[in-house]
Design a protein around this motif. Structure first.
Motif, PDB file in Angstrom:
ATOM      1  N   GLU A  98      71.165  20.095  58.025  1.00 56.66           N
ATOM      2  CA  GLU A  98      70.541  20.917  59.060  1.00 56.66           C
ATOM      3  C   GLU A  98      69.544  20.105  59.873  1.00 56.66           C
ATOM      4  N   ALA A  99      68.795  19.227  59.197  1.00 57.33           N
ATOM      5  CA  ALA A  99      67.825  18.385  59.898  1.00 57.33           C
ATOM      6  C   ALA A  99      68.537  17.430  60.850  1.00 57.33           C
ATOM      7  N   ALA A 100      69.636  16.832  60.401  1.00 57.51           N
ATOM      8  CA  ALA A 100      70.396  15.921  61.266  1.00 57.51           C
ATOM      9  C   ALA A 100      70.958  16.673  62.470  1.00 57.51           C
ATOM     10  N   LYS A 101      71.416  17.891  62.239  1.00 57.39           N
ATOM     11  CA  LYS A 101      71.937  18.702  63.347  1.00 57.39           C
ATOM     12  C   LYS A 101      70.818  19.051  64.322  1.00 57.39           C
ATOM     13  N   TRP A 102      69.654  19.382  63.790  1.00 55.05           N
ATOM     14  CA  TRP A 102      68.503  19.696  64.647  1.00 55.05           C
ATOM     15  C   TRP A 102      68.190  18.511  65.559  1.00 55.05           C
ATOM     16  N   VAL A 103      68.192  17.298  64.998  1.00 50.72           N
ATOM     17  CA  VAL A 103      67.894  16.104  65.794  1.00 50.72           C
ATOM     18  C   VAL A 103      68.934  15.922  66.892  1.00 50.72           C
ATOM     19  N   ASN A 104      70.198  16.039  66.537  1.00 49.98           N
ATOM     20  CA  ASN A 104      71.259  15.838  67.522  1.00 49.98           C
ATOM     21  C   ASN A 104      71.226  16.892  68.625  1.00 49.98           C
ATOM     22  N   THR A 105      70.785  18.098  68.270  1.00 43.35           N
ATOM     23  CA  THR A 105      70.753  19.189  69.245  1.00 43.35           C
ATOM     24  C   THR A 105      69.489  19.160  70.099  1.00 43.35           C
ATOM     25  N   THR A 106      68.344  18.943  69.456  1.00 43.51           N
ATOM     26  CA  THR A 106      67.047  19.031  70.144  1.00 43.51           C
ATOM     27  C   THR A 106      66.675  17.734  70.844  1.00 43.51           C
ATOM     28  N   ARG A 107      67.131  16.606  70.319  1.00 41.13           N
ATOM     29  CA  ARG A 107      66.874  15.279  70.886  1.00 41.13           C
ATOM     30  C   ARG A 107      65.371  14.993  71.017  1.00 41.13           C
ATOM     31  N   PRO A 108      64.663  15.012  69.894  1.00 44.35           N
ATOM     32  CA  PRO A 108      63.218  14.780  69.952  1.00 44.35           C
ATOM     33  C   PRO A 108      62.874  13.315  70.171  1.00 44.35           C
ATOM     34  N   ILE A 109      61.668  13.077  70.690  1.00 44.50           N
ATOM     35  CA  ILE A 109      61.125  11.723  70.691  1.00 44.50           C
ATOM     36  C   ILE A 109      60.566  11.453  69.293  1.00 44.50           C
ATOM     37  N   GLY A 123      54.289  18.727  74.538  1.00 49.19           N
ATOM     38  CA  GLY A 123      55.387  19.623  74.877  1.00 49.19           C
ATOM     39  C   GLY A 123      56.754  19.040  74.621  1.00 49.19           C
ATOM     40  N   ALA A 124      56.873  17.718  74.548  1.00 51.71           N
ATOM     41  CA  ALA A 124      58.169  17.108  74.242  1.00 51.71           C
ATOM     42  C   ALA A 124      58.509  17.374  72.776  1.00 51.71           C
ATOM     43  N   PRO A 125      59.779  17.659  72.456  1.00 52.98           N
ATOM     44  CA  PRO A 125      60.137  17.819  71.033  1.00 52.98           C
ATOM     45  C   PRO A 125      59.891  16.521  70.294  1.00 52.98           C
ATOM     46  N   LYS A 126      59.462  16.628  69.041  1.00 54.23           N
ATOM     47  CA  LYS A 126      59.058  15.441  68.289  1.00 54.23           C
ATOM     48  C   LYS A 126      59.644  15.459  66.877  1.00 54.23           C
ATOM     49  N   LEU A 127      60.009  14.282  66.402  1.00 46.09           N
ATOM     50  CA  LEU A 127      60.427  14.065  65.021  1.00 46.09           C
ATOM     51  C   LEU A 127      59.368  13.190  64.363  1.00 46.09           C
ATOM     52  N   PHE A 128      58.669  13.724  63.357  1.00 47.80           N
ATOM     53  CA  PHE A 128      57.586  13.010  62.691  1.00 47.80           C
ATOM     54  C   PHE A 128      58.125  12.316  61.447  1.00 47.80           C
ATOM     55  N   LEU A 129      57.973  11.002  61.416  1.00 46.22           N
ATOM     56  CA  LEU A 129      58.471  10.201  60.306  1.00 46.22           C
ATOM     57  C   LEU A 129      57.332   9.360  59.728  1.00 46.22           C
ATOM     58  N   GLY A 130      57.016   9.582  58.454  1.00 44.73           N
ATOM     59  CA  GLY A 130      56.008   8.765  57.788  1.00 44.73           C
ATOM     60  C   GLY A 130      54.608   8.964  58.307  1.00 44.73           C
ATOM     61  N   TYR A 131      54.292  10.166  58.787  1.00 43.52           N
ATOM     62  CA  TYR A 131      52.970  10.445  59.344  1.00 43.52           C
ATOM     63  C   TYR A 131      52.355  11.623  58.602  1.00 43.52           C
ATOM     64  N   SER A 132      51.102  11.481  58.175  1.00 40.84           N
ATOM     65  CA  SER A 132      50.461  12.506  57.343  1.00 40.84           C
ATOM     66  C   SER A 132      50.193  13.794  58.108  1.00 40.84           C
ATOM     67  N   GLU A 175      48.259  20.676  66.568  1.00 44.38           N
ATOM     68  CA  GLU A 175      48.209  22.104  66.296  1.00 44.38           C
ATOM     69  C   GLU A 175      48.478  22.916  67.571  1.00 44.38           C
ATOM     70  N   LEU A 176      48.100  22.388  68.720  1.00 52.05           N
ATOM     71  CA  LEU A 176      48.245  23.103  69.986  1.00 52.05           C
ATOM     72  C   LEU A 176      49.459  22.650  70.789  1.00 52.05           C
ATOM     73  N   ASP A 177      50.174  21.659  70.296  1.00 50.16           N
ATOM     74  CA  ASP A 177      51.360  21.159  70.997  1.00 50.16           C
ATOM     75  C   ASP A 177      52.453  22.224  70.979  1.00 50.16           C
ATOM     76  N   PRO A 178      52.935  22.685  72.136  1.00 50.62           N
ATOM     77  CA  PRO A 178      53.936  23.757  72.154  1.00 50.62           C
ATOM     78  C   PRO A 178      55.363  23.289  71.898  1.00 50.62           C
ATOM     79  N   GLY A 179      55.594  21.976  71.874  1.00 47.36           N
ATOM     80  CA  GLY A 179      56.952  21.473  71.727  1.00 47.36           C
ATOM     81  C   GLY A 179      57.525  21.702  70.335  1.00 47.36           C
ATOM     82  N   GLU A 180      58.853  21.735  70.242  1.00 43.85           N
ATOM     83  CA  GLU A 180      59.516  21.847  68.945  1.00 43.85           C
ATOM     84  C   GLU A 180      59.233  20.606  68.113  1.00 43.85           C
ATOM     85  N   GLN A 181      59.067  20.797  66.792  1.00 48.09           N
ATOM     86  CA  GLN A 181      58.727  19.679  65.909  1.00 48.09           C
ATOM     87  C   GLN A 181      59.549  19.746  64.623  1.00 48.09           C
TER      88      GLN A 181
END
Length: 546
Positions: free
Chosen positions: A32-43, A224-233, A244-250
């Motif tokens: 599901e996570a891989a599909k989310w990335v392919n669909t949402t195309r986050p930075i 506001g850009a969709p984001k994929l967080f990797l290795g960040y606390s 907390e206030l970023d409206p983009g998908e994460q």
């Protein structure tokens, strides 16, 4: 190398802003996570773990924090197991930024030593498989825009792009701003890499909170850009409110559900626009076809390049110990007041102890020794805020507060203020003193005895500007909590919910988990909070066991 301190302002938002949260995080399985990335195309937003595998071989943020905590928590009479329990308790409550601030508050800039250590390591470092995976991520068209964020001080990500024939433009806390979204969306052959903490190459590293985080920025184009967080606390004080206030998908990749036990992380992951993948980030990168090897995450132990003076370690250890155990605040007070430590050590020890007492009060620790210690301290150094703190304790723990007691405490406040020689203060000190008095004015207004006509704990300067200027996250939380009780008493429950929720965030950022949990409970049970508080600041909620 290090960005000069030009401002003490921090990014934040009004304390009554509404932030939606869900009761539980939305967890995705690997497919599901891989599909989310392919669909949402986050930075991508990558943290320190990206630069750990060889040939990068740089230490992650938690290893730096643990090394510093090891430095200031010597074994002494305790066993290694006991000491490690203390360190584990402190790790989620004392992020690296705040820990470095503690050293800077003693006029000992340990950050320069650490930056020298990191810079020497980076000179011999090269991009690792994770950096190359990030390059392939963008080359494969998985990102919606050629932008990425890294909180690392190194430039290995840019080097990886360069090795692949892609020009990477870096941005940090100072200098050129990234282009606007329309320019990027129209087509751009560059990759724009944002370093909100700066980098060695740009010579604008930011590594502490209260002294320099006013220069941290998350450029609007990244919000506001969709984001994929990797290795960040995710719970750095300087960037938390942005996230907390970023409206983009994460989508957050976390290694264990233990992260849900950390209040700040849980609150980020429970927002409606956030999803969570629990597992190894390498597994997700493999599912996306970006890596074909398993990196080695063996970490490097960090040590300052020069020995830390014994007195600095002693004061740090005393401050950390008093922040954990309120009994130690009371027990150490006679030594601090009577032992005759030389200046400025005596002032450092005293101010650190009083700050610990204030934070125990904000953390709703019920221990009568705390106000007694403050009154004892006033016999040596009679200071306005000592008596305000006594009042703060009484309001949180006394169900029926006699008017005479309130009047007497406020009389002590006025008396101690009258004894202050304002003419002897510098202009900066006068401004700081003015903002510190905002706390007094907020409490007086809450009690219905405003110092000035129109004083109101929700007034932006009193509620938000003053404590933010002072760079004290716990104080920002206290002012937000006062505003919550003030508007709740006036019957504005929706606004009180928002103030309580924001107070919880600031208390959690300051490591005050009981105070944060109490305010979070109040925001979720506002009618019960109103019924139990009355004209006090009492909240009937079980405390969290440390």
């Amino acid at each position: 190398m290090k960005l000069q301190n030009d401002s003490r302002w921090v990014f934040s938002a009004p304390s009554d802003i509404h932030i939606s949260r869900c009761s539980e995080p939305r967890i995705l399985q690997l497919d599901e996570a891989a599909k989310w990335v392919n669909t949402t195309r986050p930075i991508l937003w990558v943290g320190s773990i990206f630069s750990v595998p060889p040939p990068a071989s740089l230490p992650p943020g938690y290893a730096v924090t643990r090394s510093l905590l090891d430095l200031v928590t010597p074994l002494g009479t305790h066993t290694e197991e006991e000491r490690q329990r203390v360190v584990e308790h402190l790790l989620p409550r004392w992020p690296l930024e705040l820990l470095l601030d503690e050293f800077e508050s003693l006029h000992y800039d340990l950050s320069e030593s650490l930056l020298t250590f990191f810079a020497e390591l980076e000179r011999d470092a090269s991009p690792c498989c994770l950096h190359h995976a990030a390059v392939r991520y963008y080359q494969s068209g998985l990102a919606c825009a050629p932008m990425c964020v890294t909180t690392n001080w190194d430039s290995l990500l840019e080097r990886a792009f360069h090795d692949a024939g892609v020009e990477a433009l870096a941005y940090g806390p100072s200098g050129t701003s990234p282009p606007i979204w329309d320019d990027i969306a129209a087509g751009d052959s560059h990759v724009h890499v944002l370093h909100p903490h700066g980098s060695f190459e740009m010579e604008n590293v930011v590594c502490s909170f209260s002294q320099q985080s006013g220069q941290l920025q998350l450029a609007p184009v990244f919000m506001g850009a969709p984001k994929l967080f990797l290795g960040y606390s995710g719970y750095e004080p300087s960037l938390y409110r942005y996230l907390e206030l970023d409206p983009g998908e994460q989508l957050w990749c976390i290694r264990s559900e233990d992260d849900f036990e950390i209040p700040l992380k849980r609150r980020l992951l429970c927002r409606p626009n956030a999803s969570v993948y629990v597992g190894d980030l390498v597994d997700l990168l493999e599912a996306l076809g970006l890596v074909d090897e398993r990196p080695d995450f063996t970490t490097v132990y960090v040590a300052p390049s020069a020995p830390v003076p014994r007195r600095v370690v002693d004061v740090m250890l005393s401050g950390i110990a008093s922040s954990i155990d309120p009994v130690l605040c009371v027990e150490s007070l006679p030594d601090i007041l009577l032992s005759g430590h030389p200046e400025p050590e005596a002032t450092f020890r005293y101010s650190r102890l009083i700050r610990s007492i204030d934070n125990h009060i904000r953390d709703r620790v019920s221990f009568p020794g705390l106000p007694l210690a403050l009154m004892a301290a006033a016999t040596s150094r009679d200071y306005e805020q000592l008596w305000v703190s006594v009042l703060a304790y009484v309001l949180r723990h006394t169900e029926s507060l006699p008017d005479e007691t309130t009047a007497q405490l406020l009389n002590y406040v006025e008396r101690s203020r009258a004894g202050l020689d304002a003419d002897s203060l510098s202009e900066d000190s006068k401004l700081s003193e003015l903002f510190r008095r905002a706390r007094t004015r907020c409490y007086r207004s809450f009690l219905g005895m405003p110092e000035k006509k129109g004083d109101d704990p929700t007034e932006p300067v009193l509620n938000f500007v003053a404590p933010t200027f002072l760079g004290d996250t716990a104080l920002v939380g206290e002012h937000a909590e006062l505003a919550a009780f003030f508007v709740m008493k006036a019957g504005d429950l929706p606004r009180a919910q928002n103030y309580f929720d924001n107070a919880a965030t600031y208390y959690y950022l300051a490591g005050l988990w009981n105070g944060g949990a109490a305010c979070e409970w109040a925001s979720q049970n506002i009618e019960a909070a109103r019924d139990t508080a009355g004209d006090t600041m009492i909240l009937r909620r079980p405390t969290v066991v440390p």
